[in-house]
Design an enzyme around this catalytic site. Structure first.
Site, short mmCIF file in Angstrom:
data_model
loop_
_atom_site.label_atom_id
_atom_site.label_comp_id
_atom_site.label_asym_id
_atom_site.label_seq_id
_atom_site.Cartn_x
_atom_site.Cartn_y
_atom_site.Cartn_z
N PRO A 2 8.37 11.45 -2.32
CA PRO A 2 7.33 11.84 -1.36
C PRO A 2 5.93 11.64 -1.94
CG PRO A 2 8.99 13.57 -1.64
CD PRO A 2 9.22 12.56 -2.71
N GLU A 3 5.15 10.85 -1.23
CA GLU A 3 3.74 10.68 -1.56
C GLU A 3 2.95 11.09 -0.32
OE1 GLU A 3 3.10 6.80 -3.31
OE2 GLU A 3 5.14 6.75 -4.08
#
Length: 286
Positions: A2-3
């Site tokens: 997750p970014e």
DNA sequence: CCTATTTCCTGGTAGC
DNA sequence: TGCTACCAGGAAATAG
């Protein structure tokens, strides 16, 4: 992993389920990664924000203190509407519903802190501007980039700009035509990078983020993102560059797998006054 | 102050 | 099939 786009997608889907609700109880499996979560119990969530890769739930003030819940999804963290094999945290809400945090690799981190007190989280304390907001100033970025160390590592530090991780750094550098190991960018390069960062992140948010081959990331509604189908370098080692036909390479930089096209992301410093981005931009517009 | 290295953590997979 | 070895990596801790 997750970014910014995955965390923003999570935020948008989670907000309607969480904002306005009071947290009745938070259960977790007792690990040190979920700090002071009991302080959230009995408190009503007034808003759900995002800073870089951090989710921040603000609680209604009481007369004594203002608290917020910080959640970092780590590598494999995500919210689900039902329990699963890797559920680590369960948040029980006052309407009888519950949110389930699954995180197979346990790199995710939760903490309840006094509002704005991030001393125990140095990266959040020193986090840079939001790339999709007005706070991300192009000239300030260009000025900093003049003295940047290895550009990929620099971007991953969250200092010059918030929210970039391994995937979107590689994608932004490809789009800007800059080798990941470059240092001290020329103003023209830094401007291309600034634009590339904003473009890549905007498009990825619209796509609901990237779901990789291991399917560790899904939106809270269980659906996959689809930006992985528009990756140009990440996890494309040995494949043809969509811009120049060169072969995508993978190297290790700062302990991280790093993907780039050696043809259109040259390592050599541009000569003063030259336009090193000509090839990259030409490829993008044709 | 800065940079480099190690640690955390576990599922998936390559190799035998 | 079943085993071992290794890889993925964001951020913090540690070392220099």
């Amino acid at each position: 992993m997750p970014e910014l786009p995955e965390v923003e997608t999570t935020r948008r889907q989670l907000a309607p389920l969480l904002v306005g609700r009071t947290i009745v109880r938070i259960e977790h499996d007792g690990r040190h990664r979920y700090r002071d979560t009991h302080l959230a119990e009995g408190r009503r969530v007034t808003r759900l924000d995002r800073r870089g890769k951090y989710l921040i739930a603000q609680f209604e003030d009481d007369p004594h203190e203002s608290l917020e819940l910080i959640v970092h999804l780590g590598m494999t963290g995500g919210f689900r509407s039902a329990t699963g094999r890797h559920t680590r945290v369960t948040v029980h809400l006052d309407d009888g519903s519950a949110l389930y945090f699954q995180d197979s690799r346990r790199f995710g981190k939760w903490a309840v802190v006094r509002t704005g007190e991030y001393g125990s989280m140095p990266t959040l304390q020193n986090i840079g501007p939001e790339p999709l907001s007005e706070d991300f100033d192009e000239e300030a970025f260009v000025t900093q980039a003049l003295n940047a160390p290895v550009v990929k590592t620099w971007l991953l530090s969250q200092g010059p700009v918030a929210g970039l991780g391994n995937i979107y750094v590689d994608e932004a550098l490809w789009r800007a035509g800059i080798h990941p190991a470059r240092t001290r960018l020329a103003p023209e390069e830094a401007r291309r990078l600034y634009t590339a960062i904003r473009e890549v992140l905007t498009e990825a948010v619209e796509a609901g983020g990237s779901t990789l081959a291991d399917h560790t990331y899904a939106q809270p509604n269980g659906e996959s993102g689809w930006f992985q189908f528009r990756h140009n370098v990440y996890a494309r080692k040995g494949k043809a560059c969509a811009r120049c036909g060169g072969t995508i390479e993978k190297i290790v930089l700062g302990q991280r797998g790093t993907h780039f096209c050696p043809e259109c992301q040259p390592h050599a410093q541009p000569e003063p006054g030259s336009d090193a981005g000509a090839r990259a931009r030409k490829g993008r517009t044709t």
